[in-house]
Design a protein around this motif. Sequence first.
Motif, PDB file in Angstrom:
ATOM      1  N   VAL A   1      33.570  58.315  25.574  1.00 34.15           N
ATOM      2  CA  VAL A   1      34.250  59.570  25.882  1.00 34.15           C
ATOM      3  C   VAL A   1      34.461  59.751  27.383  1.00 34.15           C
ATOM      4  CG1 VAL A   1      34.177  62.082  25.687  1.00 34.15           C
ATOM      5  CG2 VAL A   1      33.374  60.660  23.790  1.00 34.15           C
ATOM      6  N   CYS A   2      33.377  59.689  28.170  1.00 33.70           N
ATOM      7  CA  CYS A   2      33.513  59.921  29.614  1.00 33.70           C
ATOM      8  C   CYS A   2      33.653  58.639  30.427  1.00 33.70           C
ATOM      9  CB  CYS A   2      32.341  60.760  30.137  1.00 33.70           C
ATOM     10  SG  CYS A   2      30.734  59.926  30.079  1.00 33.70           S
ATOM     11  N   GLY A   3      33.332  57.491  29.834  1.00 34.46           N
ATOM     12  CA  GLY A   3      33.491  56.222  30.523  1.00 34.46           C
ATOM     13  C   GLY A   3      32.365  55.869  31.483  1.00 34.46           C
ATOM     14  N   ILE A   4      31.265  56.647  31.460  1.00 33.22           N
ATOM     15  CA  ILE A   4      30.140  56.390  32.354  1.00 33.22           C
ATOM     16  C   ILE A   4      29.118  55.505  31.642  1.00 33.22           C
ATOM     17  CG2 ILE A   4      28.325  57.484  33.733  1.00 33.22           C
ATOM     18  CD1 ILE A   4      31.182  58.016  34.676  1.00 33.22           C
ATOM     19  N   SER A   5      28.367  54.715  32.402  1.00 32.84           N
ATOM     20  CA  SER A   5      27.343  53.844  31.832  1.00 32.84           C
ATOM     21  C   SER A   5      26.336  54.649  31.018  1.00 32.84           C
ATOM     22  CB  SER A   5      26.621  53.095  32.947  1.00 32.84           C
ATOM     23  OG  SER A   5      25.509  52.380  32.427  1.00 32.84           O
ATOM     24  N   THR A   6      25.933  54.107  29.872  1.00 31.35           N
ATOM     25  CA  THR A   6      24.915  54.765  29.052  1.00 31.35           C
ATOM     26  C   THR A   6      23.508  54.262  29.370  1.00 31.35           C
ATOM     27  OG1 THR A   6      25.318  53.166  27.263  1.00 31.35           O
ATOM     28  CG2 THR A   6      26.516  55.263  27.165  1.00 31.35           C
ATOM     29  N   PHE A   7      23.365  53.490  30.444  1.00 28.65           N
ATOM     30  CA  PHE A   7      22.036  53.101  30.934  1.00 28.65           C
ATOM     31  C   PHE A   7      21.563  54.186  31.892  1.00 28.65           C
ATOM     32  CE2 PHE A   7      23.852  48.954  29.800  1.00 28.65           C
ATOM     33  CZ  PHE A   7      22.808  48.377  29.094  1.00 28.65           C
ATOM     34  N   GLY A   8      21.054  55.268  31.366  1.00 30.89           N
ATOM     35  CA  GLY A   8      20.643  56.395  32.197  1.00 30.89           C
ATOM     36  C   GLY A   8      19.296  56.937  31.783  1.00 30.89           C
ATOM     37  N   ALA A   9      19.047  58.204  32.133  1.00 25.67           N
ATOM     38  CA  ALA A   9      17.765  58.834  31.836  1.00 25.67           C
ATOM     39  C   ALA A   9      17.507  58.911  30.336  1.00 25.67           C
ATOM     40  CB  ALA A   9      17.715  60.225  32.469  1.00 25.67           C
ATOM     41  N   ASP A  10      18.530  59.240  29.557  1.00 26.35           N
ATOM     42  CA  ASP A  10      18.351  59.311  28.108  1.00 26.35           C
ATOM     43  C   ASP A  10      18.013  57.939  27.536  1.00 26.35           C
ATOM     44  OD1 ASP A  10      18.704  62.039  27.774  1.00 26.35           O
ATOM     45  OD2 ASP A  10      20.886  61.868  27.565  1.00 26.35           O
ATOM     46  N   PHE A  11      18.673  56.909  28.030  1.00 28.98           N
ATOM     47  CA  PHE A  11      18.396  55.535  27.592  1.00 28.98           C
ATOM     48  C   PHE A  11      16.917  55.209  27.782  1.00 28.98           C
ATOM     49  CE2 PHE A  11      17.999  51.046  28.970  1.00 28.98           C
ATOM     50  CZ  PHE A  11      18.383  50.408  27.799  1.00 28.98           C
ATOM     51  N   GLU A  12      16.347  55.590  28.919  1.00 27.30           N
ATOM     52  CA  GLU A  12      14.926  55.348  29.179  1.00 27.30           C
ATOM     53  C   GLU A  12      14.063  56.206  28.261  1.00 27.30           C
ATOM     54  OE1 GLU A  12      13.801  53.047  31.109  1.00 27.30           O
ATOM     55  OE2 GLU A  12      15.718  52.443  32.014  1.00 27.30           O
ATOM     56  N   ARG A  13      14.422  57.479  28.116  1.00 26.13           N
ATOM     57  CA  ARG A  13      13.623  58.390  27.295  1.00 26.13           C
ATOM     58  C   ARG A  13      13.634  57.977  25.829  1.00 26.13           C
ATOM     59  NH1 ARG A  13      15.362  62.638  29.364  1.00 26.13           N
ATOM     60  NH2 ARG A  13      17.172  63.016  28.040  1.00 26.13           N
ATOM     61  N   TRP A  14      14.723  57.369  25.372  1.00 25.21           N
ATOM     62  CA  TRP A  14      14.832  56.945  23.976  1.00 25.21           C
ATOM     63  C   TRP A  14      14.261  55.553  23.747  1.00 25.21           C
ATOM     64  CZ3 TRP A  14      20.691  58.434  24.075  1.00 25.21           C
ATOM     65  CH2 TRP A  14      20.808  59.837  24.020  1.00 25.21           C
ATOM     66  N   GLY A  15      13.465  55.047  24.673  1.00 26.54           N
ATOM     67  CA  GLY A  15      12.871  53.724  24.494  1.00 26.54           C
ATOM     68  C   GLY A  15      13.853  52.607  24.671  1.00 26.54           C
ATOM     69  N   GLU A  16      14.717  52.755  25.681  1.00 21.08           N
ATOM     70  CA  GLU A  16      15.757  51.769  26.000  1.00 21.08           C
ATOM     71  C   GLU A  16      16.657  51.531  24.786  1.00 21.08           C
ATOM     72  OE1 GLU A  16      13.986  48.298  27.732  1.00 21.08           O
ATOM     73  OE2 GLU A  16      13.583  49.348  29.627  1.00 21.08           O
ATOM     74  N   ARG A  17      17.201  52.630  24.294  1.00 20.00           N
ATOM     75  CA  ARG A  17      18.145  52.574  23.171  1.00 20.00           C
ATOM     76  C   ARG A  17      19.392  53.380  23.517  1.00 20.00           C
ATOM     77  NH1 ARG A  17      14.601  54.353  18.054  1.00 20.00           N
ATOM     78  NH2 ARG A  17      13.902  55.917  19.577  1.00 20.00           N
ATOM     79  N   HIS A  18      20.494  52.978  22.911  1.00 20.64           N
ATOM     80  CA  HIS A  18      21.778  53.636  23.122  1.00 20.64           C
ATOM     81  C   HIS A  18      22.117  54.481  21.900  1.00 20.64           C
ATOM     82  CE1 HIS A  18      22.834  51.223  26.686  1.00 20.64           C
ATOM     83  NE2 HIS A  18      22.243  50.233  26.059  1.00 20.64           N
TER      84      HIS A  18
END
Length: 226
Positions: free
Chosen positions: A97-114
């Motif tokens: 949707v926004c075109g930004i990398s999904t390797f961010g804070a949520d990725f870390e909080r979710w146990g390195e999951r997208h």
Amino acid sequence: MSAASAVAPRKQFRWRGLRVPYIAPWSAERTLPGEIVRRVGVSGTGIGYADELSHLDRRRGILWTRQSLARGKGTPDLPGMHPLRQRQAVTHMLCQVCGISTFGADFERWGERHLYVARAQQGWPIGEGEHTVMAPVCLPCATESVDAYPHLRKGWTAALVSYAQPWGVAGITLHQQTLEPLPLPEKGLHRVPNGDPAERWTIAMREVTTLHRVTPVALSDLVAAA
């Protein structure tokens, strides 16, 4: 792609109050003409463009459809996918949707999951090993999308995914003798796995991956945890 470019903000476009997905094609982005010819290459006989530029027209040796770039011009096709931007989003794990990398804070909080969100197929959740042309999505865009886009309001499903493995491409496969398009399957495009001889006779339009270590989730739970 550098770390800087991975997080660089991309221009956002809105249409009738809706944010237009990064991967969505616009009416001004036309399919470009290209004469298809038979070619003999290292891997055997296949198809190519008569005026082919290998560094632009192929990826991993596979021929890709040509479509112009005019993001933001004309009318968007919200559920559609521009071939190049879909491939970029899938390959580099960009939010569709926004075109930004999904390797961010949520990725870390979710146990390195997208996070993946898709139209529900008869209510079925996203499954282990599922083949998809979808790119991941960030949580803010996911929560906005399921309420905003008509094709998702009809039903959607979400899952956290540890990794997406390249599987192949989806596109138009041509007859080896006549170079005419073969009849399309029910899903709309021919899906060809990596290494299949049909790769040489296919004009790719989508990157296809398989999703692994899939955990179905409720967006409301992710929002609450955030």
